[in-house]
Design an enzyme around this catalytic site. Structure first.
Site, PDB file in Angstrom:
ATOM      1  N   LYS A  68       0.822  -1.219   0.000  1.00 13.09           N
ATOM      2  CA  LYS A  68       0.000   0.000   0.000  1.00 13.09           C
ATOM      3  C   LYS A  68       0.847   1.256   0.000  1.00 13.09           C
ATOM      4  O   LYS A  68       0.558   2.199  -0.718  1.00 13.09           O
ATOM      5  CB  LYS A  68      -0.844   0.045   1.273  1.00 13.09           C
ATOM      6  CG  LYS A  68      -2.275  -0.309   1.092  1.00 13.09           C
ATOM      7  CD  LYS A  68      -3.029  -0.125   2.412  1.00 13.09           C
ATOM      8  CE  LYS A  68      -2.301  -0.751   3.555  1.00 13.09           C
ATOM      9  NZ  LYS A  68      -2.278  -0.114   4.807  1.00 13.09           N
ATOM     10  N   ARG A 116      -9.509   2.798   9.156  1.00 13.61           N
ATOM     11  CA  ARG A 116      -9.034   1.454   9.481  1.00 13.61           C
ATOM     12  C   ARG A 116     -10.067   0.655  10.271  1.00 13.61           C
ATOM     13  O   ARG A 116      -9.823  -0.501  10.583  1.00 13.61           O
ATOM     14  CB  ARG A 116      -7.787   1.606  10.342  1.00 13.61           C
ATOM     15  CG  ARG A 116      -6.643   0.689   9.987  1.00 13.61           C
ATOM     16  CD  ARG A 116      -5.551   0.992  10.987  1.00 13.61           C
ATOM     17  NE  ARG A 116      -4.349   0.262  10.815  1.00 13.61           N
ATOM     18  CZ  ARG A 116      -3.340   0.617  10.033  1.00 13.61           C
ATOM     19  NH1 ARG A 116      -3.444   1.667   9.261  1.00 13.61           N
ATOM     20  NH2 ARG A 116      -2.243  -0.092  10.012  1.00 13.61           N
ATOM     21  N   ARG A 146      10.812  -6.817   5.931  1.00 13.10           N
ATOM     22  CA  ARG A 146      10.833  -5.370   6.199  1.00 13.10           C
ATOM     23  C   ARG A 146      11.365  -5.107   7.610  1.00 13.10           C
ATOM     24  O   ARG A 146      12.133  -4.179   7.829  1.00 13.10           O
ATOM     25  CB  ARG A 146       9.413  -4.806   6.052  1.00 13.10           C
ATOM     26  CG  ARG A 146       9.305  -3.329   6.370  1.00 13.10           C
ATOM     27  CD  ARG A 146       7.978  -2.765   5.911  1.00 13.10           C
ATOM     28  NE  ARG A 146       6.945  -2.927   6.923  1.00 13.10           N
ATOM     29  CZ  ARG A 146       5.666  -2.587   6.746  1.00 13.10           C
ATOM     30  NH1 ARG A 146       5.261  -2.113   5.588  1.00 13.10           N
ATOM     31  NH2 ARG A 146       4.795  -2.750   7.701  1.00 13.10           N
ATOM     32  N   ARG A 148      11.858  -0.257  13.332  1.00 10.14           N
ATOM     33  CA  ARG A 148      10.393  -0.427  13.393  1.00 10.14           C
ATOM     34  C   ARG A 148      10.026  -1.437  14.448  1.00 10.14           C
ATOM     35  O   ARG A 148       9.888  -2.623  14.189  1.00 10.14           O
ATOM     36  CB  ARG A 148       9.840  -0.845  12.036  1.00 10.14           C
ATOM     37  CG  ARG A 148       9.600   0.345  11.128  1.00 10.14           C
ATOM     38  CD  ARG A 148       8.716  -0.028   9.978  1.00 10.14           C
ATOM     39  NE  ARG A 148       7.371  -0.393  10.412  1.00 10.14           N
ATOM     40  CZ  ARG A 148       6.305  -0.151   9.696  1.00 10.14           C
ATOM     41  NH1 ARG A 148       6.379   0.472   8.551  1.00 10.14           N
ATOM     42  NH2 ARG A 148       5.124  -0.532  10.135  1.00 10.14           N
ATOM     43  N   ARG A 168      -1.120  -7.337  14.505  1.00 12.84           N
ATOM     44  CA  ARG A 168      -1.631  -6.372  13.518  1.00 12.84           C
ATOM     45  C   ARG A 168      -2.454  -7.060  12.443  1.00 12.84           C
ATOM     46  O   ARG A 168      -3.457  -6.530  11.982  1.00 12.84           O
ATOM     47  CB  ARG A 168      -0.481  -5.572  12.911  1.00 12.84           C
ATOM     48  CG  ARG A 168      -0.077  -4.419  13.821  1.00 12.84           C
ATOM     49  CD  ARG A 168       1.335  -3.962  13.596  1.00 12.84           C
ATOM     50  NE  ARG A 168       1.568  -3.515  12.259  1.00 12.84           N
ATOM     51  CZ  ARG A 168       2.678  -3.782  11.566  1.00 12.84           C
ATOM     52  NH1 ARG A 168       3.633  -4.489  12.104  1.00 12.84           N
ATOM     53  NH2 ARG A 168       2.816  -3.320  10.363  1.00 12.84           N
TER      54      ARG A 168
HETATM   55  P1  ADP Z   1       0.936  -1.149   8.699  1.00 12.10           P
HETATM   56  O1  ADP Z   1       0.046  -0.874   7.538  1.00 12.10           O
HETATM   57  O2  ADP Z   1       2.231  -1.747   8.312  1.00 12.10           O
HETATM   58  O3  ADP Z   1       0.257  -1.788   9.860  1.00 12.10           O
HETATM   59  P2  ADP Z   1       0.971   1.627   9.323  1.00 12.10           P
HETATM   60  O4  ADP Z   1       2.217   2.298   8.990  1.00 12.10           O
HETATM   61  O5  ADP Z   1      -0.238   1.899   8.492  1.00 12.10           O
HETATM   62  O6  ADP Z   1       1.346   0.125   9.359  1.00 12.10           O
HETATM   63  O7  ADP Z   1       0.567   1.890  10.848  1.00 12.10           O
HETATM   64  C1  ADP Z   1       1.443   1.622  11.910  1.00 12.10           C
HETATM   65  C2  ADP Z   1       0.695   1.695  13.235  1.00 12.10           C
HETATM   66  O8  ADP Z   1       0.132   3.008  13.417  1.00 12.10           O
HETATM   67  C3  ADP Z   1      -0.500   0.758  13.350  1.00 12.10           C
HETATM   68  O9  ADP Z   1      -0.127  -0.533  13.778  1.00 12.10           O
HETATM   69  C4  ADP Z   1      -1.372   1.501  14.382  1.00 12.10           C
HETATM   70  O10 ADP Z   1      -0.902   1.314  15.703  1.00 12.10           O
HETATM   71  C5  ADP Z   1      -1.149   2.947  14.022  1.00 12.10           C
HETATM   72  N1  ADP Z   1      -2.164   3.450  13.068  1.00 12.10           N
HETATM   73  C6  ADP Z   1      -1.963   3.820  11.781  1.00 12.10           C
HETATM   74  N2  ADP Z   1      -3.095   4.234  11.203  1.00 12.10           N
HETATM   75  C7  ADP Z   1      -4.073   4.118  12.152  1.00 12.10           C
HETATM   76  C8  ADP Z   1      -5.467   4.379  12.199  1.00 12.10           C
HETATM   77  N3  ADP Z   1      -6.129   4.825  11.113  1.00 12.10           N
HETATM   78  N4  ADP Z   1      -6.120   4.155  13.354  1.00 12.10           N
HETATM   79  C9  ADP Z   1      -5.509   3.695  14.447  1.00 12.10           C
HETATM   80  N5  ADP Z   1      -4.192   3.425  14.471  1.00 12.10           N
HETATM   81  C10 ADP Z   1      -3.472   3.631  13.352  1.00 12.10           C
END
Ligand code: ADP
Length: 193
Positions: free
Chosen positions: A13, A88, A128, A135, A146
């Site tokens: 993504k 999300r 990754r 990370r 997750r």
């Molecule tokens: P990935 O898609 O690899 O899980 P992201 O970079 O999108 O990771 O997000 C990393 C972390 O940030 C998530 O695991 C969550 O804790 C937080 N996060 C990101 N976007 C949201 C959201 N829309 N609502 C709640 N938490 C979020």
């Protein structure tokens, strides 16, 4: 032009939504990136978000929403944007819709869903994690947490957007360039919807 990207962690993504944003010259807005930046800078938001992110949990909706509202009100986001990682869960879908009405912004045109099977994404995520050692949210336990949250909270958005006739699916399990080309078609072809 306003787009939302949906897909499991590791589906590509980030890469694909950034490529589309560059092509269309609109900002790429990733809540994950914004939260990680806040965490690195140890802002009040970042310090709160860290507790959840490090465990692989979602950051509370109110915090994420305030952050998205702030970002969407900036000047470069008035003519279009790509949202990556938001909404999300179902609550965030409704909140985003309300936010856009409140800001007098048109709603999004399409939701691009990058489809990749779980057995493909897990090794990608571990890879990754090895490359980006900082990370903390990419270690095996946190990854599986997750993925579980994705299936419980985020995957229902696929059906919702299908019903709203906004969803365009792209096969994310191809060579990167082929995915990029398909994403471009999904975003721009009239008959992709
Ligand atoms: P990935 O898609 O690899 O899980 P992201 O970079 O999108 O990771 O997000 C990393 C972390 O940030 C998530 O695991 C969550 O804790 C937080 N996060 C990101 N976007 C949201 C959201 N829309 N609502 C709640 N938490 C979020």
């Amino acid at each position: 032009m306003r787009f939302i990207f949906l897909g499991v962690q590791g589906a590509g993504k980030g890469t694909q939504s950034k490529a589309l944003a560059t092509l269309l010259n609109i900002p790429h807005i990733s809540t994950g990136d914004l939260l990680r930046l806040a965490k690195e800078n140890e802002t009040p938001l970042g310090l709160k978000a860290k507790e959840y992110m490090d465990k692989g949990e979602l950051v509370p909706d109110a915090l994420v929403l305030a952050m998205v509202r702030e970002r969407l009100s900036q000047e470069d986001a008035q003519l279009g944007w790509i949202l990556d990682g938001f909404p999300r869960n179902l609550y965030q879908v409704g909140a985003l819709d309300g936010l856009l009405v409140g800001m007098d912004q048109p709603t999004y045109d399409r939701v691009i869903y990058l489809e990749v099977p779980d057995n493909i994404v897990s090794p990608r995520l571990l890879e990754r994690a090895k490359k980006e050692k900082n990370r903390t949210d990419d270690n095996p336990e946190v990854i599986s947490k997750r993925l579980q949250i994705y299936h419980e909270e985020t995957a229902p958005l696929i059906d919702l957007y299908k019903k709203r006739k906004l969803l365009v699916s792209v096969n994310g399990n191809q060579l990167l360039e082929a995915v990029t080309a398909d994403v471009q078609k999904a975003a721009t072809y009239d008959d992709a919807l």
